[in-house]
Design a protein around this motif. Structure first.
Motif, PDB file in Angstrom:
ATOM      1  N   ARG A  92      28.881  -4.750  -2.380  1.00  0.00           N
ATOM      2  CA  ARG A  92      29.198  -4.102  -3.630  1.00  0.00           C
ATOM      3  C   ARG A  92      30.815  -4.636  -3.734  1.00  0.00           C
ATOM      4  N   GLN A  93      31.555  -4.409  -2.879  1.00  0.00           N
ATOM      5  CA  GLN A  93      32.740  -4.726  -2.861  1.00  0.00           C
ATOM      6  C   GLN A  93      33.143  -6.392  -2.893  1.00  0.00           C
ATOM      7  N   ARG A  94      32.340  -6.882  -2.187  1.00  0.00           N
ATOM      8  CA  ARG A  94      32.349  -8.438  -2.433  1.00  0.00           C
ATOM      9  C   ARG A  94      31.939  -8.972  -3.852  1.00  0.00           C
ATOM     10  N   MET A  95      31.067  -8.225  -4.390  1.00  0.00           N
ATOM     11  CA  MET A  95      30.713  -8.588  -5.786  1.00  0.00           C
ATOM     12  C   MET A  95      31.803  -8.277  -6.786  1.00  0.00           C
ATOM     13  N   ALA A  96      32.267  -7.118  -6.452  1.00  0.00           N
ATOM     14  CA  ALA A  96      33.324  -6.804  -7.377  1.00  0.00           C
ATOM     15  C   ALA A  96      34.549  -7.897  -7.467  1.00  0.00           C
ATOM     16  N   THR A 125       0.969  -1.142  -0.010  1.00  0.00           N
ATOM     17  CA  THR A 125      -0.030   0.168  -0.036  1.00  0.00           C
ATOM     18  C   THR A 125       0.764   1.284  -0.212  1.00  0.00           C
ATOM     19  N   ALA A 126       0.212   2.291  -0.183  1.00  0.00           N
ATOM     20  CA  ALA A 126       1.118   3.561  -0.230  1.00  0.00           C
ATOM     21  C   ALA A 126       1.628   3.799   1.083  1.00  0.00           C
ATOM     22  N   ASP A 127       0.914   3.653   2.106  1.00  0.00           N
ATOM     23  CA  ASP A 127       1.478   3.957   3.441  1.00  0.00           C
ATOM     24  C   ASP A 127       2.839   3.113   3.811  1.00  0.00           C
ATOM     25  N   ALA A 128       2.780   1.710   3.320  1.00  0.00           N
ATOM     26  CA  ALA A 128       3.408   0.814   3.640  1.00  0.00           C
ATOM     27  C   ALA A 128       4.966   1.009   2.694  1.00  0.00           C
ATOM     28  N   LEU A 129       4.744   1.415   1.574  1.00  0.00           N
ATOM     29  CA  LEU A 129       5.665   1.548   0.638  1.00  0.00           C
ATOM     30  C   LEU A 129       6.480   2.752   0.948  1.00  0.00           C
ATOM     31  N   ARG A 130       5.611   4.077   1.501  1.00  0.00           N
ATOM     32  CA  ARG A 130       6.483   5.044   1.659  1.00  0.00           C
ATOM     33  C   ARG A 130       7.225   4.924   3.086  1.00  0.00           C
ATOM     34  N   LYS A 131       6.811   3.989   4.194  1.00  0.00           N
ATOM     35  CA  LYS A 131       7.519   3.934   5.260  1.00  0.00           C
ATOM     36  C   LYS A 131       8.766   2.980   4.913  1.00  0.00           C
ATOM     37  N   ALA A 132       8.514   2.089   4.116  1.00  0.00           N
ATOM     38  CA  ALA A 132       9.865   1.119   3.828  1.00  0.00           C
ATOM     39  C   ALA A 132      10.840   1.946   3.238  1.00  0.00           C
ATOM     40  N   VAL A 133      10.608   2.731   2.216  1.00  0.00           N
ATOM     41  CA  VAL A 133      11.627   3.654   1.262  1.00  0.00           C
ATOM     42  C   VAL A 133      12.434   4.589   2.503  1.00  0.00           C
ATOM     43  N   LEU A 134      11.460   5.313   3.277  1.00  0.00           N
ATOM     44  CA  LEU A 134      12.162   6.405   4.103  1.00  0.00           C
ATOM     45  C   LEU A 134      12.806   5.604   5.052  1.00  0.00           C
ATOM     46  N   GLU A 135      12.471   4.542   5.582  1.00  0.00           N
ATOM     47  CA  GLU A 135      13.453   3.943   6.977  1.00  0.00           C
ATOM     48  C   GLU A 135      14.611   3.379   6.031  1.00  0.00           C
ATOM     49  N   LEU A 136      14.779   3.018   4.937  1.00  0.00           N
ATOM     50  CA  LEU A 136      15.851   2.167   4.436  1.00  0.00           C
ATOM     51  C   LEU A 136      17.070   3.418   4.047  1.00  0.00           C
ATOM     52  N   VAL A 137      16.317   4.510   3.337  1.00  0.00           N
ATOM     53  CA  VAL A 137      17.321   5.395   3.060  1.00  0.00           C
ATOM     54  C   VAL A 137      17.777   6.461   4.214  1.00  0.00           C
ATOM     55  N   ASP A 138      17.232   6.384   5.466  1.00  0.00           N
ATOM     56  CA  ASP A 138      17.757   7.028   6.571  1.00  0.00           C
ATOM     57  C   ASP A 138      18.589   6.228   7.728  1.00  0.00           C
ATOM     58  N   ASP A 139      18.864   4.981   7.003  1.00  0.00           N
ATOM     59  CA  ASP A 139      19.700   3.951   7.909  1.00  0.00           C
ATOM     60  C   ASP A 139      20.949   3.848   7.587  1.00  0.00           C
ATOM     61  N   PRO A 140      21.943   4.466   8.232  1.00  0.00           N
ATOM     62  CA  PRO A 140      23.224   4.423   7.871  1.00  0.00           C
ATOM     63  C   PRO A 140      23.900   3.064   7.866  1.00  0.00           C
ATOM     64  N   GLU A 141      23.267   2.039   8.636  1.00  0.00           N
ATOM     65  CA  GLU A 141      23.581   0.672   8.786  1.00  0.00           C
ATOM     66  C   GLU A 141      23.369  -0.005   7.276  1.00  0.00           C
ATOM     67  N   VAL A 142      22.337   0.201   6.873  1.00  0.00           N
ATOM     68  CA  VAL A 142      21.843  -0.307   5.353  1.00  0.00           C
ATOM     69  C   VAL A 142      22.903   0.204   4.510  1.00  0.00           C
ATOM     70  N   ALA A 143      23.343   1.443   4.484  1.00  0.00           N
ATOM     71  CA  ALA A 143      24.331   1.971   3.671  1.00  0.00           C
ATOM     72  C   ALA A 143      25.823   1.229   3.666  1.00  0.00           C
ATOM     73  N   ARG A 144      26.037   0.894   4.854  1.00  0.00           N
ATOM     74  CA  ARG A 144      27.278   0.467   5.139  1.00  0.00           C
ATOM     75  C   ARG A 144      27.279  -1.332   4.630  1.00  0.00           C
ATOM     76  N   ARG A 145      26.087  -1.873   4.942  1.00  0.00           N
ATOM     77  CA  ARG A 145      25.915  -3.151   4.261  1.00  0.00           C
ATOM     78  C   ARG A 145      26.086  -3.258   2.625  1.00  0.00           C
ATOM     79  N   LEU A 146      25.351  -2.360   2.233  1.00  0.00           N
ATOM     80  CA  LEU A 146      25.421  -2.177   0.644  1.00  0.00           C
ATOM     81  C   LEU A 146      26.804  -2.024   0.225  1.00  0.00           C
ATOM     82  N   ASP A 147      27.633  -1.146   0.705  1.00  0.00           N
ATOM     83  CA  ASP A 147      28.722  -1.024   0.437  1.00  0.00           C
ATOM     84  C   ASP A 147      29.701  -2.329   0.324  1.00  0.00           C
ATOM     85  N   ASP A 148      29.573  -3.167   1.621  1.00  0.00           N
ATOM     86  CA  ASP A 148      29.994  -4.386   1.740  1.00  0.00           C
ATOM     87  C   ASP A 148      29.714  -5.284   0.615  1.00  0.00           C
TER      88      ASP A 148
END
Length: 402
Positions: free
Chosen positions: A376-380, A351-374
């Motif tokens: 990406r490096q493993r993939m490379a 739903t609109a509420d669920a989608l917005r909540k999920a996106v905003l929580e993800l982009v505001d979480d620095p731990e998500v960014a750290r995991r993504l960088d990790d």
């Protein structure tokens, strides 16, 4: 030093973006290394194949295409019968096409059943270019057998397996159909190991993960982030199962006029933008976009979690909301969520509420960014296109030492 002759490599696939696209950069690399590549493909993908430098070998297919996804039906048997029927009618075409010009090595997508049969007939090695997750040790007992038990007990299922076994036997192959499809002699896996369930139980002598083989995609065109966009969101459900107007309307409600956000909404070719109602000023609606170009500039990605989109999101370190629709997408969504870089939402709960909540929580979480960088490096480090080509060349006969 080891050198190899200029080989003739034959690649076999079907007319589906999710099966052709992952192979293209590998084929381009093999051509660049001096090999002659013949690529068996229906006519609708011949031009795309030719752009790699390979020679398209066009054959007629009876499979449903991305233009008519509803033609696949709804029952489990509906998804597997067409591949066998197509293989039976395609095999004679392909045998004739290569008569007198047999390859040194066969490459094939997992859906191309004629390819390993022809490799067996020609007495040449076969290597599967595997575009999604692979079976691990114990997969049959844990997943396949429970999933297929009802199908195998049905009259239609019994007839399918009898036909498949008889077709294989008629070509001198005594492998059970399930193992013929899922247990190749050798496979180069075109996804990162991070997306693979139970990766520690995968037979490394058969399956080698090389990660993303993406190329620069310049031929797909570019996309420019608007100067006033503080955040960019891409919404894409791929190329096949895109007839989801209700979902797109939920996305418009979730992110339309959200301050600072620019939304790229890809709706595919089955939905008219007029069905969506008024389009907010911060949303661009497209039938198709150069996905990788957008993701390189995006801050979040709502995806169906196909193998291609999942690894593109990982390669660009983009937080994802996964809304899986079919097949391997559910497993990919679970893996992305387990990696801590995504949230999974069933379509009915997106739903609109669920989608917005999920996106905003993800982009505001620095731990998500750290995991993504990790990740990406493993993939490379997995090697991508060059590693895939190296592995394929290692399977070629006629090695000479020099």
């Amino acid at each position: 030093m080891t050198s190899r002759h200029r080989a003739h490599v034959a690649m076999f696939s079907i007319a589906a973006h999710g099966h052709v696209n992952p192979s293209l950069e590998v084929i381009r690399e093999l051509v660049a290394r001096g090999h002659r590549v013949s690529y068996a493909i229906p006519a609708s993908f011949a031009e795309k194949v030719a752009a790699t430098g390979a020679e398209p070998v066009v054959y007629n297919s009876t499979l449903p295409t991305d233009d008519d996804p509803d033609a696949w039906g709804t029952e489990p048997i509906d998804y597997i019968e067409p591949f066998l029927s197509d293989a039976v009618q395609a095999l004679p075409q392909l045998a004739d096409a290569f008569a007198g010009d047999e390859p040194d090595l066969v490459l094939h997508d997992i859906t191309s059943y004629p390819a390993p049969v022809l490799a067996h007939r020609w007495g040449v090695p076969a290597v599967s270019l595997w575009p999604n997750l692979v079976p691990w040790e114990g997969y049959e007992e844990e997943v396949a057998e429970p999933m297929l038990a009802g199908l195998k007990a049905s009259e239609r299922g019994k007839a399918y397996y009898t036909r498949f076994e008889n077709w294989l036997a008629g070509h001198g192959i005594d492998t059970h159909p399930d193992r013929f499809v899922a247990r190749p002699r050798r496979a180069v896996v075109l996804i990162p190991e991070a997306l693979q369930p139970h990766a520690d139980r995968v037979d490394e002598s058969v399956y080698t993960f090389v990660g993303a083989c993406q190329g620069d995609r310049a031929e797909q065109g570019d996309w420019q982030r608007p100067a006033d966009a503080e955040k960019v969101l891409l919404v894409s459900l791929g190329s096949a199962m895109t007839k989801q107007p209700d979902f797109y309307r939920e996305c418009l409600r979730a992110f339309g006029d959200l301050p600072g956000w620019h939304v790229v909404l890809q709706i595919g070719k089955f939905v008219d933008p007029a069905e969506l109602g008024e389009i907010p000023g911060n949303v661009e609606v497209r039938s198709w976009v150069p996905q990788l170009a957008v993701l390189k500039q995006a801050d979040a990605f709502i995806t169906h979690a196909g193998a291609g989109g999942s690894q593109e999101g990982l390669a660009t370190a983009t937080p994802m909301v996964a809304v899986p629709l079919a097949t391997d997408q559910f497993g990919n969504a679970e893996m992305l969520e387990a990696l801590g870089v995504a949230r999974q939402l069933p379509l009915a709960e997106a739903t609109a509420d669920a989608l917005r909540k999920a996106v905003l929580e993800l982009v505001d979480d620095p731990e998500v960014a750290r995991r993504l960088d990790d990740v990406r490096q493993r993939m490379a480090a997995e090697g991508g296109t060059r590693r895939a080509a190296d592995l394929i060349e290692a399977e070629l006969p006629h090695v000479t030492k020099g």
